[in-house]
Design a protein around this motif. Structure first.
Motif, PDB file in Angstrom:
ATOM      1  N   ALA A  96      25.304  17.775 -11.419  1.00  0.00           N
ATOM      2  CA  ALA A  96      24.570  17.585 -10.167  1.00  0.00           C
ATOM      3  C   ALA A  96      23.091  17.908 -10.325  1.00  0.00           C
ATOM      4  O   ALA A  96      22.232  17.241  -9.740  1.00  0.00           O
ATOM      5  CB  ALA A  96      25.183  18.444  -9.066  1.00  0.00           C
ATOM      6  N   LEU A  97      22.771  18.917 -11.131  1.00  0.00           N
ATOM      7  CA  LEU A  97      21.367  19.250 -11.353  1.00  0.00           C
ATOM      8  C   LEU A  97      20.652  18.112 -12.060  1.00  0.00           C
ATOM      9  O   LEU A  97      19.592  17.655 -11.624  1.00  0.00           O
ATOM     10  CB  LEU A  97      21.241  20.537 -12.170  1.00  0.00           C
ATOM     11  N   GLY A  98      21.232  17.622 -13.143  1.00  0.00           N
ATOM     12  CA  GLY A  98      20.600  16.546 -13.895  1.00  0.00           C
ATOM     13  C   GLY A  98      20.491  15.260 -13.113  1.00  0.00           C
ATOM     14  O   GLY A  98      19.454  14.578 -13.149  1.00  0.00           O
ATOM     15  N   ALA A  99      21.553  14.916 -12.370  1.00  0.00           N
ATOM     16  CA  ALA A  99      21.526  13.690 -11.574  1.00  0.00           C
ATOM     17  C   ALA A  99      20.447  13.766 -10.498  1.00  0.00           C
ATOM     18  O   ALA A  99      19.696  12.812 -10.276  1.00  0.00           O
ATOM     19  CB  ALA A  99      22.892  13.439 -10.942  1.00  0.00           C
ATOM     20  N   GLY A 100      20.355  14.914  -9.824  1.00  0.00           N
ATOM     21  CA  GLY A 100      19.346  15.062  -8.784  1.00  0.00           C
ATOM     22  C   GLY A 100      17.938  15.043  -9.333  1.00  0.00           C
ATOM     23  O   GLY A 100      17.043  14.414  -8.760  1.00  0.00           O
ATOM     24  N   LEU A 101      17.716  15.715 -10.456  1.00  0.00           N
ATOM     25  CA  LEU A 101      16.383  15.751 -11.054  1.00  0.00           C
ATOM     26  C   LEU A 101      15.937  14.370 -11.511  1.00  0.00           C
ATOM     27  O   LEU A 101      14.820  13.931 -11.206  1.00  0.00           O
ATOM     28  CB  LEU A 101      16.361  16.714 -12.238  1.00  0.00           C
ATOM     29  N   LEU A 102      16.788  13.668 -12.247  1.00  0.00           N
ATOM     30  CA  LEU A 102      16.370  12.380 -12.800  1.00  0.00           C
ATOM     31  C   LEU A 102      16.217  11.326 -11.708  1.00  0.00           C
ATOM     32  O   LEU A 102      15.288  10.509 -11.754  1.00  0.00           O
ATOM     33  CB  LEU A 102      17.364  11.912 -13.867  1.00  0.00           C
ATOM     34  N   THR A 103      17.100  11.338 -10.717  1.00  0.00           N
ATOM     35  CA  THR A 103      16.969  10.381  -9.618  1.00  0.00           C
ATOM     36  C   THR A 103      15.652  10.587  -8.881  1.00  0.00           C
ATOM     37  O   THR A 103      14.916   9.630  -8.602  1.00  0.00           O
ATOM     38  CB  THR A 103      18.144  10.510  -8.639  1.00  0.00           C
ATOM     39  N   GLY A 104      15.329  11.827  -8.566  1.00  0.00           N
ATOM     40  CA  GLY A 104      14.074  12.109  -7.885  1.00  0.00           C
ATOM     41  C   GLY A 104      12.868  11.777  -8.738  1.00  0.00           C
ATOM     42  O   GLY A 104      11.877  11.212  -8.255  1.00  0.00           O
ATOM     43  N   ALA A 105      12.934  12.113 -10.026  1.00  0.00           N
ATOM     44  CA  ALA A 105      11.807  11.855 -10.920  1.00  0.00           C
ATOM     45  C   ALA A 105      11.518  10.365 -11.038  1.00  0.00           C
ATOM     46  O   ALA A 105      10.365   9.926 -10.926  1.00  0.00           O
ATOM     47  CB  ALA A 105      12.103  12.444 -12.302  1.00  0.00           C
ATOM     48  N   VAL A 106      12.551   9.564 -11.253  1.00  0.00           N
ATOM     49  CA  VAL A 106      12.364   8.123 -11.405  1.00  0.00           C
ATOM     50  C   VAL A 106      11.809   7.523 -10.110  1.00  0.00           C
ATOM     51  O   VAL A 106      10.888   6.696 -10.136  1.00  0.00           O
ATOM     52  CB  VAL A 106      13.691   7.455 -11.808  1.00  0.00           C
ATOM     53  N   ALA A 107      12.358   7.933  -8.981  1.00  0.00           N
ATOM     54  CA  ALA A 107      11.929   7.363  -7.704  1.00  0.00           C
ATOM     55  C   ALA A 107      10.455   7.649  -7.429  1.00  0.00           C
ATOM     56  O   ALA A 107       9.688   6.740  -7.079  1.00  0.00           O
ATOM     57  CB  ALA A 107      12.797   7.909  -6.576  1.00  0.00           C
ATOM     58  N   VAL A 108      10.031   8.898  -7.568  1.00  0.00           N
ATOM     59  CA  VAL A 108       8.658   9.250  -7.215  1.00  0.00           C
ATOM     60  C   VAL A 108       7.668   8.725  -8.248  1.00  0.00           C
ATOM     61  O   VAL A 108       6.584   8.245  -7.889  1.00  0.00           O
ATOM     62  CB  VAL A 108       8.518  10.782  -7.039  1.00  0.00           C
ATOM     63  N   LEU A 109       8.016   8.787  -9.527  1.00  0.00           N
ATOM     64  CA  LEU A 109       7.105   8.256 -10.546  1.00  0.00           C
ATOM     65  C   LEU A 109       6.947   6.745 -10.405  1.00  0.00           C
ATOM     66  O   LEU A 109       5.842   6.214 -10.599  1.00  0.00           O
ATOM     67  CB  LEU A 109       7.607   8.631 -11.939  1.00  0.00           C
ATOM     68  N   ASN A 110       8.010   6.040 -10.058  1.00  0.00           N
ATOM     69  CA  ASN A 110       7.897   4.595  -9.812  1.00  0.00           C
ATOM     70  C   ASN A 110       6.929   4.321  -8.659  1.00  0.00           C
ATOM     71  O   ASN A 110       6.125   3.385  -8.702  1.00  0.00           O
ATOM     72  CB  ASN A 110       9.269   4.002  -9.478  1.00  0.00           C
ATOM     73  N   TRP A 111       7.019   5.151  -7.607  1.00  0.00           N
ATOM     74  CA  TRP A 111       6.120   4.966  -6.468  1.00  0.00           C
ATOM     75  C   TRP A 111       4.671   5.201  -6.880  1.00  0.00           C
ATOM     76  O   TRP A 111       3.785   4.424  -6.515  1.00  0.00           O
ATOM     77  CB  TRP A 111       6.508   5.909  -5.334  1.00  0.00           C
ATOM     78  N   HIS A 112       4.419   6.227  -7.641  1.00  0.00           N
ATOM     79  CA  HIS A 112       3.046   6.484  -8.090  1.00  0.00           C
ATOM     80  C   HIS A 112       2.501   5.309  -8.909  1.00  0.00           C
ATOM     81  O   HIS A 112       1.333   4.916  -8.751  1.00  0.00           O
ATOM     82  CB  HIS A 112       2.990   7.763  -8.921  1.00  0.00           C
TER      83      HIS A 112
END
Length: 327
Positions: free
Chosen positions: A130-146
């Motif tokens: 759950a930690l890894g899934a939450g971290l990577l999902t959030g990271a990909v989403a926000v970095l894509n937006w930037h």
């Protein structure tokens, strides 16, 4: 019909799991960020959405839809360097009093990174905790937006990140923009008994089917989108639209909102030209057999047209497994 009155997902969708505390006040608390920076960890994501993954001695999948059912993977984060977060870093949140940040990067060969061990969400998401899934999902989403929000939508001026990566500010006017998420519906259509409606997109291999999905239009409710999309894609009129669950799908920035609905299997299906190659009703027995067979492998060379289902990382798979489990 009784079984469907309480139809729900057996477990949260894979990419909706998270053990990360998204603490909004922390994003503006610079002193607290600096205090935690030296003990913080970095999730480094390349421009293809990949990050280093530790497969626990197992072999990484060879393709994005390979089975990871029996594997457990962990993100391989990096320690932070320097005295303060760089401007382009994004604060993902905290877990066990450790700050987690994300930034774009590439394999560090000098530090021993193996590019073959880098994987994206489609490949590794179902094996992460759950930690890894939450971290990577959030990271990909926000970095894509930037990546997509470098210039102001109002006047084209450069935008600069702020609030630990959670907004961007227009250089000319001070206008603020925040990470964008595009809602999409995904619906498991069934007949109220033992048949479910599946469809195949033209770009998918023959035999691979899933439930139907589509983007929400401006001024449209989620339920109205379900009814419109199903009718447009296969000509079916659905009713009794009910919510099931949701998960982020950052490819590049979607939120998949899951529903189930009823339709009449006796009404002929009319696949939308160019969007749907095939559509068909499948029995619960057929679906269970496909689930028992396992996931499609990218190395699979069998010319058979057996039913191939979505990978475990998708909410579509969670919906199908939950429906197949009904008795």
């Amino acid at each position: 019909m009784t079984a469907f009155a309480g139809f729900r997902l057996l477990a949260p969708p894979i990419l909706s799991r998270s053990a990360v505390l998204r603490d909004e006040p922390l994003r503006t608390d610079v002193e607290r960020q600096l205090r935690g920076w030296h003990a913080a960890q970095l999730v480094v994501v390349d421009d293809k959405g990949r990050t280093p993954v530790d497969w626990g001695g197992g072999q990484p999948p060879t393709g994005p839809w390979d089975s990871v059912r029996d594997q457990v993977a962990r993100l391989r984060t990096r320690p932070t360097t320097g005295d303060a977060p760089p401007e382009n870093a994004v604060l993902l949140g905290e877990a066990d009093d450790v700050q987690y940040w994300a930034e774009r990067g590439q394999p560090d060969l000098a530090a021993g990174d193996d590019p073959a061990e880098w994987a994206d969400l489609r490949t590794a998401g179902a094996a992460l905790d759950a930690l890894g899934a939450g971290l990577l999902t959030g990271a990909v989403a926000v970095l894509n937006w930037h990546d997509a929000a470098r210039f102001c939508a109002r006047d084209g001026s450069p935008m600069h990140p702020g609030h630990a990566g959670w907004h961007r500010v227009c250089e000319a006017s001070g206008h603020e923009e925040y990470p964008r998420t595009d809602p999409a519906v995904i619906c498991l259509v069934h007949d109220g008994a033992d048949q479910v409606l599946l469809a195949r997109q033209p770009v998918w291999p023959e035999g691979r089917f899933s439930v139907l999905a589509g983007f929400v239009e401006a001024g449209e409710s989620l339920e109205a989108c379900v009814m419109r999309e199903i009718h447009e894609e296969v000509g079916a009129a659905v009713r009794d639209v009910q919510y099931l669950g949701s998960q982020a799908w950052p490819f590049p920035r979607s939120l998949m909102v899951g529903f189930h609905a009823l339709a009449d299997p006796d009404i002929p299906l009319v696949p939308a030209d160019g969007e749907i190659a095939e559509a068909m009703w499948v029995t619960r027995e057929e679906l269970r057999a496909a689930l028992d067979h396992g996931d499609w492998s990218a190395e699979q060379q069998e010319p058979t047209r057996r039913l191939l289902l979505p990978g475990q990382v998708s909410i579509a798979r969670s919906m199908l497994e939950s429906w197949a489990a009904l008795t």
